[in-house]
Design a protein around this motif. Structure first.
Motif, PDB file in Angstrom:
ATOM      1  N   ALA A  51     -19.417 132.440  43.945  1.00  0.00           N
ATOM      2  CA  ALA A  51     -18.225 131.947  43.246  1.00  0.00           C
ATOM      3  C   ALA A  51     -16.956 132.304  44.018  1.00  0.00           C
ATOM      4  O   ALA A  51     -15.987 131.546  44.029  1.00  0.00           O
ATOM      5  CB  ALA A  51     -18.181 132.506  41.829  1.00  0.00           C
ATOM      6  N   THR A  95     -15.120 129.912  46.453  1.00  0.00           N
ATOM      7  CA  THR A  95     -14.282 128.815  45.962  1.00  0.00           C
ATOM      8  C   THR A  95     -12.905 128.892  46.619  1.00  0.00           C
ATOM      9  O   THR A  95     -12.198 129.893  46.488  1.00  0.00           O
ATOM     10  CB  THR A  95     -14.141 128.895  44.433  1.00  0.00           C
ATOM     11  OG1 THR A  95     -15.423 128.660  43.841  1.00  0.00           O
ATOM     12  CG2 THR A  95     -13.148 127.869  43.917  1.00  0.00           C
ATOM     13  N   SER A  98     -18.562 120.313  45.148  1.00  0.00           N
ATOM     14  CA  SER A  98     -18.849 121.201  44.024  1.00  0.00           C
ATOM     15  C   SER A  98     -20.331 121.535  44.045  1.00  0.00           C
ATOM     16  O   SER A  98     -21.175 120.629  44.043  1.00  0.00           O
ATOM     17  CB  SER A  98     -18.464 120.520  42.711  1.00  0.00           C
ATOM     18  OG  SER A  98     -18.705 121.378  41.622  1.00  0.00           O
ATOM     19  N   THR A 119     -11.935 120.997  49.586  1.00  0.00           N
ATOM     20  CA  THR A 119     -11.848 121.917  48.452  1.00  0.00           C
ATOM     21  C   THR A 119     -13.256 122.187  47.952  1.00  0.00           C
ATOM     22  O   THR A 119     -13.938 121.273  47.485  1.00  0.00           O
ATOM     23  CB  THR A 119     -10.991 121.322  47.333  1.00  0.00           C
ATOM     24  OG1 THR A 119      -9.675 121.082  47.849  1.00  0.00           O
ATOM     25  CG2 THR A 119     -10.901 122.288  46.158  1.00  0.00           C
ATOM     26  N   SER A 130     -24.034 130.402  48.809  1.00  0.00           N
ATOM     27  CA  SER A 130     -22.636 130.457  48.367  1.00  0.00           C
ATOM     28  C   SER A 130     -22.465 131.317  47.118  1.00  0.00           C
ATOM     29  O   SER A 130     -23.384 131.501  46.321  1.00  0.00           O
ATOM     30  CB  SER A 130     -22.128 129.044  48.101  1.00  0.00           C
ATOM     31  OG  SER A 130     -22.862 128.461  47.043  1.00  0.00           O
ATOM     32  N   ASN A 147      -7.201 130.429  49.633  1.00  0.00           N
ATOM     33  CA  ASN A 147      -7.297 130.511  48.191  1.00  0.00           C
ATOM     34  C   ASN A 147      -5.996 129.982  47.610  1.00  0.00           C
ATOM     35  O   ASN A 147      -4.943 130.113  48.230  1.00  0.00           O
ATOM     36  CB  ASN A 147      -7.558 131.952  47.752  1.00  0.00           C
ATOM     37  CG  ASN A 147      -8.937 132.402  48.161  1.00  0.00           C
ATOM     38  OD1 ASN A 147      -9.125 132.947  49.247  1.00  0.00           O
ATOM     39  ND2 ASN A 147      -9.915 132.142  47.339  1.00  0.00           N
ATOM     40  N   GLU A 172     -23.779 128.278  42.571  1.00  0.00           N
ATOM     41  CA  GLU A 172     -23.931 129.540  43.300  1.00  0.00           C
ATOM     42  C   GLU A 172     -25.342 129.619  43.885  1.00  0.00           C
ATOM     43  O   GLU A 172     -26.323 129.260  43.230  1.00  0.00           O
ATOM     44  CB  GLU A 172     -23.703 130.706  42.337  1.00  0.00           C
ATOM     45  CG  GLU A 172     -23.057 131.914  42.984  1.00  0.00           C
ATOM     46  CD  GLU A 172     -22.542 132.910  41.959  1.00  0.00           C
ATOM     47  OE1 GLU A 172     -23.020 132.897  40.820  1.00  0.00           O
ATOM     48  OE2 GLU A 172     -21.647 133.684  42.323  1.00  0.00           O
ATOM     49  N   THR A 190     -15.759 124.125  45.381  1.00  0.00           N
ATOM     50  CA  THR A 190     -15.890 124.818  44.101  1.00  0.00           C
ATOM     51  C   THR A 190     -17.329 125.286  43.976  1.00  0.00           C
ATOM     52  O   THR A 190     -18.255 124.473  44.062  1.00  0.00           O
ATOM     53  CB  THR A 190     -15.542 123.901  42.920  1.00  0.00           C
ATOM     54  OG1 THR A 190     -14.211 123.411  43.095  1.00  0.00           O
ATOM     55  CG2 THR A 190     -15.642 124.655  41.604  1.00  0.00           C
ATOM     56  N   VAL A 191     -17.491 126.583  43.785  1.00  0.00           N
ATOM     57  CA  VAL A 191     -18.829 127.144  43.603  1.00  0.00           C
ATOM     58  C   VAL A 191     -18.935 127.612  42.162  1.00  0.00           C
ATOM     59  O   VAL A 191     -18.212 128.527  41.740  1.00  0.00           O
ATOM     60  CB  VAL A 191     -19.087 128.314  44.567  1.00  0.00           C
ATOM     61  CG1 VAL A 191     -20.508 128.850  44.361  1.00  0.00           C
ATOM     62  CG2 VAL A 191     -18.887 127.880  46.006  1.00  0.00           C
ATOM     63  N   LYS A 192     -19.823 126.999  41.422  1.00  0.00           N
ATOM     64  CA  LYS A 192     -19.966 127.315  40.004  1.00  0.00           C
ATOM     65  C   LYS A 192     -20.948 128.458  39.814  1.00  0.00           C
ATOM     66  O   LYS A 192     -22.033 128.439  40.391  1.00  0.00           O
ATOM     67  CB  LYS A 192     -20.457 126.085  39.248  1.00  0.00           C
ATOM     68  CG  LYS A 192     -19.543 124.889  39.353  1.00  0.00           C
ATOM     69  CD  LYS A 192     -20.182 123.666  38.721  1.00  0.00           C
ATOM     70  CE  LYS A 192     -19.400 122.417  39.039  1.00  0.00           C
ATOM     71  NZ  LYS A 192     -20.101 121.200  38.560  1.00  0.00           N
TER      72      LYS A 192
END
Lengths: 111, 112
Positions: free
Chosen positions: A81, A84, A12, A106, A79, A38, A15, A108-110
């Motif tokens: 979002a 993700t 995780s 996995t 990266s 995805n 961005e 996750t890009v916040k």
């Protein structure tokens, strides 16, 4: 067990940061491919790197291959979002035809 | 250039039934591979066909079978369905060994 194993299982980040995923495999290969998936959809091919190549670039993606260590890494720079997804490495053995996938990372890009 | 097309996209079947899934590869691609994806087992290779011949087979029971037609379209069949067969089934086509594989969107099979 799977031929390819990705590490870490989950990642995780914020961005704009870089994401690095690693893949280790057990037997000799012809080539190694990275895919993105995805949620619950088909796999999208990212990069194929052949066993005689050490590094390959495609846009914000950089893949390295170290056949002596039987490992590969995927770096995603800056990266977004939209990056993700789950990322898989797949190896083609020296015998014909099939790809063996790892369990995936996995990402996750916040925003 | 059309991508790999899998039909149907979603399917619900009852235990004990059989099911046939279809995959139309990219035009000119002679290699078609099938994979099963489940949360517990990840992506597992089922089989690969090249020019109508099965070249490789994964570690699945005989209930799982496939074939490839002269136009490279492929079908896979699962007989006597079990609850554990619920999965996303993915098909990939390529020109052959060492070439990039293109995946379809998959068929989501639910066995109830």
């Amino acid at each position: 067990s799977q031929q390819g194993e990705e590490d870490p299982q989950a990642l995780s980040i914020q961005e704009g940061e870089n994401a690095t995923m690693n893949c280790s495999y057990k037997t000799s290969i012809n080539n190694l491919q990275w895919y993105r998936q995805n949620s619950g959809r088909g796999l999208v091919h990212l990069i194929l790197i052949r066993s005689n190549e050490r590094e390959k670039h495609s846009g914000r993606l950089r893949v390295t291959l170290d056949t002596s260590k039987k490992s590969s890494s995927l770096l995603i720079t800056a990266s977004r979002a939209a990056d993700t997804a789950s990322y898989f490495c797949a190896t083609d053995g020296r015998s014909a035809g099939k790809s063996t996938f790892g369990d995936g990372t996995t990402l996750t890009v916040k925003p | 250039k059309a991508g790999v097309t899998q039909t149907p996209r979603y399917l619900i079947k009852t235990r004990g039934q059989q099911v046939t899934l279809s995959c139309s590869p990219i035009s000119g691609h002679r290699s078609v591979s099938w994979y099963q994806q489940t949360p517990g087992q990840g992506l597992q290779f089922l089989f690969e066909y090249f020019s109508e011949t099965q070249r490789n087979k994964g570690n699945f029971p005989g209930r799982f079978s496939g074939r490839q037609f002269s136009n490279s379209r492929s079908e896979m069949n699962v007989s006597t369905l079990e609850l554990g067969d619920s999965a996303l089934y993915l098909c990939a086509s390529s020109l052959g060994d060492g070439y990039q594989a293109f995946f379809g969107q998959g068929t989501r099979l639910t066995v109830v």
